[in-house]
Design a protein around this motif. Structure first.
Motif, PDB file in Angstrom:
ATOM      1  N   VAL A 103     -13.242  -2.219   3.039  1.00 24.67           N
ATOM      2  CA  VAL A 103     -12.396  -3.349   3.418  1.00 24.67           C
ATOM      3  C   VAL A 103     -11.929  -4.064   2.151  1.00 24.67           C
ATOM      4  CG1 VAL A 103     -13.361  -3.728   5.714  1.00 24.67           C
ATOM      5  CG2 VAL A 103     -14.427  -4.829   3.743  1.00 24.67           C
ATOM      6  N   GLY A 104     -10.841  -4.832   2.284  1.00 24.85           N
ATOM      7  CA  GLY A 104     -10.303  -5.572   1.146  1.00 24.85           C
ATOM      8  C   GLY A 104      -9.075  -4.892   0.560  1.00 24.85           C
ATOM      9  N   LEU A 105      -8.126  -5.701   0.105  1.00 30.80           N
ATOM     10  CA  LEU A 105      -6.862  -5.151  -0.401  1.00 30.80           C
ATOM     11  C   LEU A 105      -7.081  -4.315  -1.655  1.00 30.80           C
ATOM     12  CD1 LEU A 105      -3.511  -7.150  -0.713  1.00 30.80           C
ATOM     13  CD2 LEU A 105      -4.076  -5.233  -2.158  1.00 30.80           C
ATOM     14  N   GLU A 106      -7.757  -4.867  -2.647  1.00 28.26           N
ATOM     15  CA  GLU A 106      -7.909  -4.130  -3.910  1.00 28.26           C
ATOM     16  C   GLU A 106      -8.721  -2.858  -3.717  1.00 28.26           C
ATOM     17  OE1 GLU A 106      -6.034  -4.577  -6.420  1.00 28.26           O
ATOM     18  OE2 GLU A 106      -5.229  -6.382  -5.475  1.00 28.26           O
ATOM     19  N   ALA A 107      -9.727  -2.921  -2.851  1.00 26.42           N
ATOM     20  CA  ALA A 107     -10.554  -1.736  -2.599  1.00 26.42           C
ATOM     21  C   ALA A 107      -9.739  -0.615  -1.953  1.00 26.42           C
ATOM     22  CB  ALA A 107     -11.741  -2.107  -1.710  1.00 26.42           C
ATOM     23  N   ASN A 108      -8.676  -0.990  -1.234  1.00 24.18           N
ATOM     24  CA  ASN A 108      -7.844   0.003  -0.545  1.00 24.18           C
ATOM     25  C   ASN A 108      -6.542   0.327  -1.277  1.00 24.18           C
ATOM     26  OD1 ASN A 108      -9.002   0.836   2.169  1.00 24.18           O
ATOM     27  ND2 ASN A 108      -9.301  -1.379   2.230  1.00 24.18           N
ATOM     28  N   ARG A 109      -6.288  -0.357  -2.396  1.00 22.02           N
ATOM     29  CA  ARG A 109      -4.989  -0.213  -3.056  1.00 22.02           C
ATOM     30  C   ARG A 109      -4.680   1.245  -3.393  1.00 22.02           C
ATOM     31  NH1 ARG A 109      -1.274  -3.543  -5.357  1.00 22.02           N
ATOM     32  NH2 ARG A 109      -2.600  -5.372  -5.087  1.00 22.02           N
ATOM     33  N   LYS A 110      -5.636   1.943  -3.976  1.00 19.66           N
ATOM     34  CA  LYS A 110      -5.367   3.320  -4.406  1.00 19.66           C
ATOM     35  C   LYS A 110      -5.092   4.222  -3.200  1.00 19.66           C
ATOM     36  CE  LYS A 110      -6.900   7.106  -7.325  1.00 19.66           C
ATOM     37  NZ  LYS A 110      -7.972   7.742  -8.098  1.00 19.66           N
ATOM     38  N   ARG A 115       9.318  12.883   2.870  1.00 16.16           N
ATOM     39  CA  ARG A 115      10.513  12.368   3.568  1.00 16.16           C
ATOM     40  C   ARG A 115      10.162  11.684   4.902  1.00 16.16           C
ATOM     41  NH1 ARG A 115      12.517  17.214   1.436  1.00 16.16           N
ATOM     42  NH2 ARG A 115      12.610  18.341   3.425  1.00 16.16           N
ATOM     43  N   ILE A 116       9.059  10.950   4.883  1.00 19.09           N
ATOM     44  CA  ILE A 116       8.614  10.209   6.066  1.00 19.09           C
ATOM     45  C   ILE A 116       9.092   8.756   6.002  1.00 19.09           C
ATOM     46  CG2 ILE A 116       6.513   9.244   7.123  1.00 19.09           C
ATOM     47  CD1 ILE A 116       5.207  12.005   6.679  1.00 19.09           C
ATOM     48  N   ILE A 117       9.196   8.211   4.787  1.00 19.36           N
ATOM     49  CA  ILE A 117       9.770   6.866   4.611  1.00 19.36           C
ATOM     50  C   ILE A 117      11.023   6.980   3.747  1.00 19.36           C
ATOM     51  CG2 ILE A 117       7.710   5.460   5.033  1.00 19.36           C
ATOM     52  CD1 ILE A 117       7.172   5.451   2.002  1.00 19.36           C
ATOM     53  N   PRO A 118      12.008   6.095   3.986  1.00 18.60           N
ATOM     54  CA  PRO A 118      13.297   6.215   3.306  1.00 18.60           C
ATOM     55  C   PRO A 118      13.319   5.620   1.898  1.00 18.60           C
ATOM     56  CG  PRO A 118      13.370   4.414   4.895  1.00 18.60           C
ATOM     57  CD  PRO A 118      12.026   5.061   5.051  1.00 18.60           C
ATOM     58  N   ARG A 119      12.312   4.839   1.540  1.00 15.26           N
ATOM     59  CA  ARG A 119      12.279   4.240   0.194  1.00 15.26           C
ATOM     60  C   ARG A 119      10.824   4.019  -0.191  1.00 15.26           C
ATOM     61  NH1 ARG A 119      10.884  -1.226   0.284  1.00 15.26           N
ATOM     62  NH2 ARG A 119      11.000  -2.200   2.340  1.00 15.26           N
ATOM     63  N   ARG A 120      10.598   3.826  -1.491  1.00 14.76           N
ATOM     64  CA  ARG A 120       9.237   3.534  -1.950  1.00 14.76           C
ATOM     65  C   ARG A 120       8.874   2.101  -1.586  1.00 14.76           C
ATOM     66  NH1 ARG A 120       5.640   5.754  -4.824  1.00 14.76           N
ATOM     67  NH2 ARG A 120       6.994   7.373  -5.678  1.00 14.76           N
ATOM     68  N   LEU A 121       7.761   1.936  -0.923  1.00 19.39           N
ATOM     69  CA  LEU A 121       7.225   0.607  -0.615  1.00 19.39           C
ATOM     70  C   LEU A 121       6.178   0.261  -1.667  1.00 19.39           C
ATOM     71  CD1 LEU A 121       6.636   1.458   3.136  1.00 19.39           C
ATOM     72  CD2 LEU A 121       8.306  -0.229   2.363  1.00 19.39           C
ATOM     73  N   SER A 122       5.993  -1.021  -1.903  1.00 18.62           N
ATOM     74  CA  SER A 122       4.872  -1.433  -2.753  1.00 18.62           C
ATOM     75  C   SER A 122       3.701  -1.793  -1.839  1.00 18.62           C
ATOM     76  CB  SER A 122       5.254  -2.653  -3.608  1.00 18.62           C
ATOM     77  OG  SER A 122       5.324  -3.813  -2.798  1.00 18.62           O
ATOM     78  N   VAL A 123       2.502  -1.664  -2.356  1.00 18.01           N
ATOM     79  CA  VAL A 123       1.321  -2.020  -1.552  1.00 18.01           C
ATOM     80  C   VAL A 123       1.403  -3.487  -1.137  1.00 18.01           C
ATOM     81  CG1 VAL A 123      -1.190  -2.280  -1.577  1.00 18.01           C
ATOM     82  CG2 VAL A 123      -0.138  -0.249  -2.596  1.00 18.01           C
ATOM     83  N   ASP A 124       1.812  -4.345  -2.061  1.00 12.48           N
ATOM     84  CA  ASP A 124       1.766  -5.790  -1.791  1.00 12.48           C
ATOM     85  C   ASP A 124       2.745  -6.230  -0.706  1.00 12.48           C
ATOM     86  OD1 ASP A 124      -0.304  -6.648  -3.716  1.00 12.48           O
ATOM     87  OD2 ASP A 124       1.086  -5.826  -5.183  1.00 12.48           O
TER      88      ASP A 124
END
Length: 296
Positions: free
Chosen positions: A256-263, A276-285
């Protein structure tokens, strides 16, 4: 959805019972701040389409791939840093040895079955086949049963729909499909082999290098809830974490936790873009808001 701070709202919740959610589902973990109406279908993934197309639920679990697509297409849900399910996926591609041995690259030019192209298990096992075994995913014909959860999305050109009512496990056993990406639906049949050689050992080796347990589902909440009642979102996170604490969680399970799951989330984004599942790169944040991003 408008919620006064004084009232105890009931959220329409799509959450199945797993070891980590059992205490939450059976009321051992409860709240004075919010009530949860577990009105989602069994299995929970049957509710993902109505969640992202019709806002059918206020909170609950969502496949990480479905959430990435939902975010990319502007759907009103926000991620909590709380995985509900996850596991290694190396064993989730199989073939029938009766039709000859297959190495991973041998599926190039062949028909491989998968429930939907955008299924989360499929994302992970295809990524492993590509990055660990050099499979050119564009050279595989992916034979699918259903479309994805997002109405805006169309499968890549190298996908083809199977006739309605087809059984991917049966077609793989009969040799009509060279291999299949199946997860828990893999036939318990002595003829079935994993496409990834020594899949359990390969998963251990991969984890030693990457330090990631692939995420399947995470907890999400409608952005109206987060905007109007951040206290409820914090309470939901507390409840999910407490339910998990009461469970016998495997040692290798997404944290759990954002940083623990970032990778792990970054890897899902990279592979979703690559496939080709998403149309653009998303950021984690951008998957989190100010409330959910500060949890844990």
């Amino acid at each position: 959805m408008t919620m006064a701070v004084s009232e105890v709202p009931t959220l329409r919740t799509n959450l199945a019972e797993y070891a980590v959610t059992k205490a939450l589902r059976d009321g051992q973990v409860s709240s004075d701040v919010v009530k949860l109406d577990f009105c989602g279908p069994t299995p929970a993934h049957s509710g993902f389409k109505s969640m992202v197309r019709e806002n059918a639920f206020d909170a609950g679990e969502l496949a990480i791939v479905t959430f990435l697509q939902a975010k990319a297409y502007g759907k009103p849900y926000v991620l909590l840093p709380a995985p509900i399910s996850g596991r290694f996926q190396h064993h989730c591609a199989g073939f029938n040895i009766d039709f000859g041995h297959l190495d991973p690259k041998d599926i190039e030019g062949k028909r491989v079955g998968v429930r939907t192209y955008t299924q989360t298990t499929a994302l992970w096992i295809r990524g492993i086949l590509r990055h660990e075994y050099g499979v050119d995913l564009d050279k595989v014909m992916w034979m699918t049963l259903n479309d994805g959860h997002l109405a805006e999305y169309s499968d890549p050109a190298n996908c083809q729909r199977l006739p309605k009512g087809s059984s991917i496990p049966d077609m793989m056993l009969q040799g009509e499909l060279a291999a299949a990406l199946l997860g828990e639906d893999m036939p318990k049949d002595p003829r079935v082999r994993t496409l990834v050689p020594n899949a359990q050992e390969a998963a251990k080796d991969w984890f030693a290098r990457e330090g990631v347990v692939p995420i399947n589902h995470m907890f999400v909440v409608h952005e109206d809830v987060s905007r109007q009642r951040p206290d409820i979102v914090r309470e939901l996170y507390r409840m999910v974490v407490e339910s998990r604490r009461q469970a016998d969680v495997p040692s290798l399970f997404p944290p759990v936790g954002l940083e623990a799951n970032r990778k792990g989330i970054e890897l899902a984004i990279d592979w979703a873009l690559d496939q080709r599942i998403i149309p653009r790169r998303l950021s984690v944040d951008e998957l989190f808001d100010d409330v959910t991003g500060s949890l844990g």
